[in-house]
Design a protein around this motif. Structure first.
Motif, PDB file in Angstrom:
ATOM      1  N   VAL A 136       0.632  -1.202   0.075  1.00 58.29           N
ATOM      2  CA  VAL A 136       0.122   0.152   0.164  1.00 58.29           C
ATOM      3  C   VAL A 136       0.702   1.252   0.127  1.00 58.29           C
ATOM      4  O   VAL A 136       1.561   1.490   1.147  1.00 58.29           O
ATOM      5  CB  VAL A 136      -1.174   0.039   1.310  1.00 58.29           C
ATOM      6  N   ALA A 160       1.337   4.726   0.554  1.00 62.59           N
ATOM      7  CA  ALA A 160       0.530   5.829   1.520  1.00 62.59           C
ATOM      8  C   ALA A 160       0.743   7.243   1.183  1.00 62.59           C
ATOM      9  O   ALA A 160       0.080   8.342   1.194  1.00 62.59           O
ATOM     10  CB  ALA A 160       0.722   5.702   2.843  1.00 62.59           C
ATOM     11  N   SER A 183     -10.331  10.795   4.185  1.00 60.34           N
ATOM     12  CA  SER A 183      -9.784   9.483   5.153  1.00 60.34           C
ATOM     13  C   SER A 183      -9.039   8.821   4.215  1.00 60.34           C
ATOM     14  O   SER A 183      -9.328   8.496   3.043  1.00 60.34           O
ATOM     15  CB  SER A 183     -11.040   8.757   5.621  1.00 60.34           C
ATOM     16  N   CYS A 234      -6.008   9.329   3.131  1.00 64.22           N
ATOM     17  CA  CYS A 234      -5.118   9.975   2.123  1.00 64.22           C
ATOM     18  C   CYS A 234      -3.674  10.206   2.412  1.00 64.22           C
ATOM     19  O   CYS A 234      -2.848  10.588   1.753  1.00 64.22           O
ATOM     20  CB  CYS A 234      -5.547  11.411   1.679  1.00 64.22           C
ATOM     21  N   GLY A 235      -3.142   9.865   3.837  1.00 68.45           N
ATOM     22  CA  GLY A 235      -1.889   9.888   4.039  1.00 68.45           C
ATOM     23  C   GLY A 235      -1.692  10.983   5.165  1.00 68.45           C
ATOM     24  O   GLY A 235      -0.339  11.135   5.409  1.00 68.45           O
ATOM     25  N   LYS A 236      -2.590  11.673   5.637  1.00 68.83           N
ATOM     26  CA  LYS A 236      -2.068  12.738   6.568  1.00 68.83           C
ATOM     27  C   LYS A 236      -1.541  12.299   7.792  1.00 68.83           C
ATOM     28  O   LYS A 236      -0.409  12.821   7.974  1.00 68.83           O
ATOM     29  CB  LYS A 236      -3.544  13.643   6.714  1.00 68.83           C
ATOM     30  N   THR A 237      -2.229  11.366   8.366  1.00 67.74           N
ATOM     31  CA  THR A 237      -1.489  10.860   9.625  1.00 67.74           C
ATOM     32  C   THR A 237      -0.093  10.562   9.530  1.00 67.74           C
ATOM     33  O   THR A 237       0.667  10.735  10.285  1.00 67.74           O
ATOM     34  CB  THR A 237      -2.530   9.789  10.526  1.00 67.74           C
ATOM     35  N   THR A 238      -0.029   9.471   8.400  1.00 68.53           N
ATOM     36  CA  THR A 238       1.338   9.072   7.970  1.00 68.53           C
ATOM     37  C   THR A 238       2.309   9.998   7.928  1.00 68.53           C
ATOM     38  O   THR A 238       3.433  10.227   8.456  1.00 68.53           O
ATOM     39  CB  THR A 238       1.353   8.303   6.762  1.00 68.53           C
TER      40      THR A 238
HETATM   41  N1  LIG Z   1       0.589   0.666   9.906  1.00 68.76           N
HETATM   42  C1  LIG Z   1      -0.130   0.604   8.772  1.00 68.76           C
HETATM   43  N2  LIG Z   1       0.084  -0.594   8.146  1.00 68.76           N
HETATM   44  C2  LIG Z   1      -0.582  -0.723   6.985  1.00 68.76           C
HETATM   45  N3  LIG Z   1      -1.444   0.290   6.324  1.00 68.76           N
HETATM   46  C3  LIG Z   1      -1.363   1.439   6.686  1.00 68.76           C
HETATM   47  C4  LIG Z   1      -0.866   1.851   8.286  1.00 68.76           C
HETATM   48  N4  LIG Z   1      -0.873   3.041   8.438  1.00 68.76           N
HETATM   49  C5  LIG Z   1      -1.555   3.405   7.435  1.00 68.76           C
HETATM   50  N5  LIG Z   1      -1.768   2.576   6.448  1.00 68.76           N
HETATM   51  C6  LIG Z   1      -2.437   2.894   5.053  1.00 68.76           C
HETATM   52  O1  LIG Z   1      -2.012   3.969   4.545  1.00 68.76           O
HETATM   53  C7  LIG Z   1      -2.988   4.968   4.210  1.00 68.76           C
HETATM   54  C8  LIG Z   1      -2.871   6.307   4.756  1.00 68.76           C
HETATM   55  O2  LIG Z   1      -3.296   6.273   5.985  1.00 68.76           O
HETATM   56  P1  LIG Z   1      -3.319   7.474   7.204  1.00 68.76           P
HETATM   57  O3  LIG Z   1      -3.475   6.990   8.314  1.00 68.76           O
HETATM   58  O4  LIG Z   1      -2.108   8.372   7.060  1.00 68.76           O
HETATM   59  O5  LIG Z   1      -4.500   8.260   6.297  1.00 68.76           O
HETATM   60  P2  LIG Z   1      -5.148   9.487   7.047  1.00 68.76           P
HETATM   61  O6  LIG Z   1      -5.070  10.475   5.884  1.00 68.76           O
HETATM   62  O7  LIG Z   1      -4.811  10.044   8.278  1.00 68.76           O
HETATM   63  O8  LIG Z   1      -6.707   9.115   7.161  1.00 68.76           O
HETATM   64  P3  LIG Z   1      -7.963   9.259   8.453  1.00 68.76           P
HETATM   65  O9  LIG Z   1      -8.342  10.695   7.966  1.00 68.76           O
HETATM   66  O10 LIG Z   1      -8.712   8.166   8.284  1.00 68.76           O
HETATM   67  O11 LIG Z   1      -7.109   9.339   9.469  1.00 68.76           O
HETATM   68  C9  LIG Z   1      -4.154   4.231   4.369  1.00 68.76           C
HETATM   69  O12 LIG Z   1      -4.434   3.741   3.060  1.00 68.76           O
HETATM   70  C10 LIG Z   1      -4.034   3.258   5.544  1.00 68.76           C
HETATM   71  O13 LIG Z   1      -4.675   2.029   5.385  1.00 68.76           O
END
Ligand SMILES: Nc1ncnc2c1ncn2[C@@H]1O[C@H](COP(=O)(O)OP(=O)(O)OP(=O)(O)O)[C@@H](O)[C@H]1O
Ligand SMILES: [Mg+2]
Lengths: 580, 365
Positions: free
Chosen positions: B23, B25, B45, B47-51
């Motif tokens: 995947v 991110a 949701s 899109c990778g912001k938290t990452t």
């Molecule tokens: N530890 C992990 N293992 C596998 N995939 C992950 C992990 N953390 C995040 N992902 C994947 O990476 C992508 C981005 O995740 P992220 O948490 O950064 O999204 P986000 O923008 O913060 O979303 P949200 O608004 O739902 O919090 C998603 O597709 C998620 O499924």
């Protein structure tokens, strides 16, 4: 640290952080935990496996031992015997315990509290105590036999099954109580609204709801019985089961390779039961939704009195067993001279009180060290998702499927090797502590894992962002929050270490005798009254410790009330068949 | 000794990429955050912001790319050496420590004298108006109060960067509104560089100095809230931020004009798509002129009112374009204007789509 251009593929490797002291410490701890599990689980088990492929002179002979085992009727019978008593004891125990647990949870039967407490008694006694009691009741000179002149022939399968049913009853009951409590009243409302009869509701709602609990109880009882050594040893007579067969081969005939062979075969059913149980439990969690409404039992006088009589009969029998043990230990010579005496408490054949003191000491050490290792291990595995996680997790779960006899034998092969530095441990109290700790490692490990999983995953990250090292956050936050689980883990370890026989029977040495082994030796030597007296003391220590833990838990709950709105329900956390 | 050398950005990301197994991110994310700036990562949701924010914090390891803080490359530094404060979505308050001890947590290892710690804790609790709750445990506080404790705890060691991962998402709407203002005011007062993750576009628009709109692991657009709202650079941003009408259209021979159904409209000046290509016009509901302003002028069309939805301060009209029966346009009209114009369901309504307001996007882009 290449900057990625949009058109290039993303590399599989990650940009690593510089190795700082904290990370190094973390790796060191994970390494130590891995080494610990390797040295005391994997390596000894591989020794048993290997040994079963050698002859008594140490030459490799392939599967010849197995061929001999299966083709010698006298030894091979132990397999069918083991399976027979395990299956019968399993069916009887689970049926009896189901009705009992049903009465305690789903009805307003009077005296539910006392019934529950009495049914827990067998948990405080080594499994051979039940055997000894049945010999006193139904044996050739037993009360029943003398009073009625009917000898039911208790020595053999019958006696083993009876003793095992009582020994396993609380384990099955606890699982079934948990299963019967976790239900949704709305299901019953729906059934009533649809006009289902009581019987129909029972078969369409109640039974399916506890399906997994029932299966889990079956597997736990089956495993307990097939791996038990104490009861078959004292009441089995000539009826040989696999656990006693290992003992006979090793102690009686000094035939270590055949002991190893039987051990490996005994591993199979225990492993299968364990794996299937894990699979079932994984599915069980989704069964009750978080919005479930607890079921309020309704009044039903007729059923209540019927069930009261049933519970009273069972609780009475359990109490009677321990009463017999107590009385036997306190009279001059049962059943001929009934004068009160304390002479059986002198323990002259086993060197006085040192086995009991050793047991208390070993149990306390097992509780302290085991709790620390299990909790730290679970913390290392759960919090740092390194590549070592999966193997460490698997190795931590493995011990629950290793029968005590097999573990003990494995430790002989590992630590009774002259010239090896591991030999230093042999014959010490330390090896008894370690074998207990490993024998009972899995349940504490899983309990700790569960309680760590319930914590916010970001605690360490919050600490790290402020430059607080992880061990400080561990000590100031993780441990205090997990204190209730930590206390129940240590209690579990103490009580089990106090009553276990199978894992330590091969490992005790002059100077390191344990109480449960002393019971066995005195019974073997014909000093059954002294064996009973020692049993009474073991049970007394267990009960006292249980009470102290209860006080401790109450204190902790009171102290933590301010910051926990709902105190964690340890019964639920400890999982199946494990709360003691 | 050049006094004019520009200060390096507080945070600079260069080509950050991250994948979890297969995947992906994040794909090559680059951006910079100035000293004292409040930047929001906005996106749907997943899109990778938290990452991305966790990579900045050093809690996640990137597969490629460089993180710089105030100049130097910090990619290889563990979290504890990066000097930031962080508030997680769950707050992660220590339940067994009082509010005061939670706030003091990051100060206690720094060999700060006790009295100094107490003073700092009081100062921070004053800042978030929680001094009276000092001795309480987190479980005894409301969600909004817990949020403020988490904020105070993150700020206590005086970090140079504040990271907030959806700090308001667990709160109800009313508390969220007031905390938005409070956090923003606090950030202004302290002048601390702040990066906040959110999927709530309103939150990003009201709080941020600059917004980074993300989608599927790439940055779609970076700009001030005003720019993002008025000049969305892609259909995705236009769709994600604010309310927008989308009208399918075809490019005309005449440069600067497009055909919608039977009418031709002039769009905002810009690149001219090849004639005949399929396009999407975008216009915000409040940019549509009706009533006296729509009496004459360019791009005047006559629509039919199909639906009226009362939304309090204004009414949203569903309008059908000439020759169509279903509403494709939405137009917001203030309550008093509604009476003046005399809008009725089923009646015709002339309106003007000002060329400057008609944004043009290639289809599917
Ligand atoms: N530890 C992990 N293992 C596998 N995939 C992950 C992990 N953390 C995040 N992902 C994947 O990476 C992508 C981005 O995740 P992220 O948490 O950064 O999204 P986000 O923008 O913060 O979303 P949200 O608004 O739902 O919090 C998603 O597709 C998620 O499924
Ligand atoms: Mg997120």
């Amino acid at each position: 640290m290449a900057v990625l251009r949009a058109d290039r593929a993303i590399p599989d490797s990650v940009v690593r952080h510089r190795l700082d002291g904290e990370t190094a410490l973390r790796y060191l701890l994970i390494g130590l935990f891995g080494l610990f599990l390797y040295l005391f689980v994997l390596y000894p088990m591989s020794k048993v496996l290997w040994r079963s492929l050698l002859n008594n002179d140490g030459a490799f002979i392939g599967a010849a031992n197995y061929v001999r085992y299966f083709s010698t009727p006298a030894i091979a019978a132990s397999i069918t015997n083991s399976l027979y008593v395990s299956v019968v004891a399993m069916v009887v125990t689970v049926c009896l315990a189901f009705v009992y647990a049903y009465a305690l949870t789903r009805t307003l039967t009077p005296w539910r509290g006392p019934f529950r407490v009495v049914a827990m008694l067998p948990i405080f006694a080594p499994s051979l105590v039940q055997g000894i009691a049945f010999v006193y009741i139904f044996g050739n000179n037993g009360i029943w036999t003398r009073l009625t002149d009917i000898n039911i022939g208790v020595y053999g399968a019958k006696g083993i099954i009876m003793a095992e049913v009582f020994y396993c009853f609380p384990h099955a009951m606890l699982i079934l109580i948990a299963a019967l409590t976790a239900t949704d009243a709305r299901l019953y409302d729906a059934a009533a609204a649809l006009g289902a009869s009581k019987l129909k509701t029972f078969f369409t709602v109640t039974l399916p709801g506890v399906k997994y609990g029932l299966m889990s109880a079956c597997f736990v009882v089956f495993t307990l019985v097939i791996t038990d050594f104490g009861a078959p040893k004292v009441i089995g007579g000539k009826f040989s089961v696999m656990a006693t067969e290992i003992y006979n081969q090793v102690i009686g005939q000094q035939n270590f390779t055949m002991g190893a062979t039987v051990s490996v075969v005994l591993l199979v059913p225990a492993l299968v039961a364990f794996v299937v149980d894990r699979l079932i439990q994984r599915r069980q969690y989704a069964l009750v939704s978080s919005s479930a409404k607890p079921l309020e039992p309704r009044k039903n006088p007729l059923a209540e009195w019927g069930l009261f009589a049933y519970c009273a009969l069972i609780a009475g029998s359990i109490a009677a067993i321990y009463l017999v043990i107590l009385v036997v230990s306190l009279v001059d010579r049962w059943p001929y001279r009934l004068a009160f005496t304390l002479k059986h408490y002198a323990f002259d054949t086993v060197g006085g009180y040192s086995p009991l003191l050793n047991s208390v000491y070993v149990s306390a050490l097992t509780a302290v060290v085991g709790t620390a290792v299990a909790f730290l291990g679970a913390y290392l595995v759960e919090k740092w998702r390194t590549r070592a996680r999966a193997p460490l997790y698997a190795l931590s779960l493995l011990p629950v499927s290793i029968p005590g006899m097999v573990l003990g034998l494995a430790y002989i092969f590992t630590f009774n090797v002259s010239g090896s530095i591991l030999n230093r441990l042999y014959g010490t109290l330390a090896i008894l502590v370690i074998s207990n700790l490993i024998h009972y490692f899995t349940v504490p490990f899983l309990t700790a894992t569960t309680s760590l999983k319930q914590m916010d995953a970001e605690f360490e990250n919050v600490g790290a962002s402020m430059g607080v090292p992880f061990y400080k956050t561990f000590w100031r936050v993780t441990v205090p929050i997990a204190l209730p689980s930590i206390i129940s883990i240590s209690m579990y370890l103490f009580l089990n270490a106090m009553v276990t026989l199978s894992a330590v029977v091969f490992l005790v040495a002059p100077g390191t005798e344990l109480a449960a082994v002393a019971v066995l030796l005195m019974d073997d030597a014909g000093d059954t009254a002294q064996a009973a007296a020692m049993s009474v003391l073991i049970i007394a220590v267990g009960l006292i410790v249980r009470f102290v833990y209860w006080l401790l838990m109450r204190g902790v709950t009171r102290r933590t009330q301010a910051w926990t709105q709902t105190a964690p329900d340890q019964a639920a956390v400890m999982g199946t068949g494990s709360l003691k | 000794m050049t006094a004019t050398a520009p200060r390096p950005p507080a945070v600079e990301l260069d080509g950050i990429a991250k994948k979890f197994g297969e995947v992906v991110a994040l794909k090559s994310v680059s951006l910079s955050v100035g000293e004292g700036e409040f930047v929001c990562f906005l996106g749907p949701s997943g899109c990778g912001k938290t990452t991305l924010i966790r990579i900045i914090a050093g809690l996640e390891l990137q597969n490629a790319g460089v993180v710089r803080m105030g100049g130097p490359d910090v990619s290889a530094l563990p979290p504890s050496e990066r000097n930031y404060g962080i508030v997680f979505q769950s707050y992660a308050l220590f339940p067994n420590l009082t509010v005061a001890r939670n706030v003091a947590y990051g100060l206690e290892t720094r060999r700060t004298p006790r009295a100094e710690i107490e003073r700092r804790v009081d100062e921070l609790l004053d800042l978030v108006h929680l001094r009276p709750h000092k001795g309480r445990y987190p479980a005894q506080l409301s969600g909004g109060e817990q949020q403020r404790v988490a904020l105070a705890r993150a700020l206590a060691p005086s970090p140079s960067l504040l990271l907030l991962d959806e700090p308001l998402s667990a709160l109800d709407a009313r508390v969220r509104q007031s905390l938005r203002l409070e956090i923003k005011a606090l950030q202004r007062r302290l002048g601390i560089t702040t990066i906040m993750v959110t999927h709530d576009q309103e939150e990003a628009l009201t709080m941020a100095d600059r917004i980074v709109v993300m989608n599927h692991g790439v940055v779609e657009q970076i700009g001030s809230p005003f720019e993002i709202y008025t000049e969305p650079s892609s259909l995705f941003v236009a769709r994600f931020v604010g309310h927008m009408n989308f009208i399918p259209a075809t490019a005309c021979e005449r440069p600067g004009w497009v055909r919608v159904g039977s009418v031709e409209l002039r769009h905002r000046p810009g690149p001219t798509p090849p004639p005949g290509s399929r396009l999407t016009l975008a216009i915000r509901p409040e940019e549509i002129l009706i009533g006296p302003a729509a009496r004459d002028g360019e791009n005047r069309i006559v629509t039919r009112v199909c639906a009226m939805q009362f939304l309090g301060a204004f009414t949203r009209l569903g309008l059908a374009l000439p020759g169509e029966s279903r509403p494709t346009l939405e137009c917001d009209v203030a309550v008093n204007a509604l009476a003046e114009v005399g809008v009725r369901e089923g009646a015709e309504l002339p309106l003007v789509l000002k060329p400057e307001a008609l944004r043009l996007f290639p289809d599917g882009g």
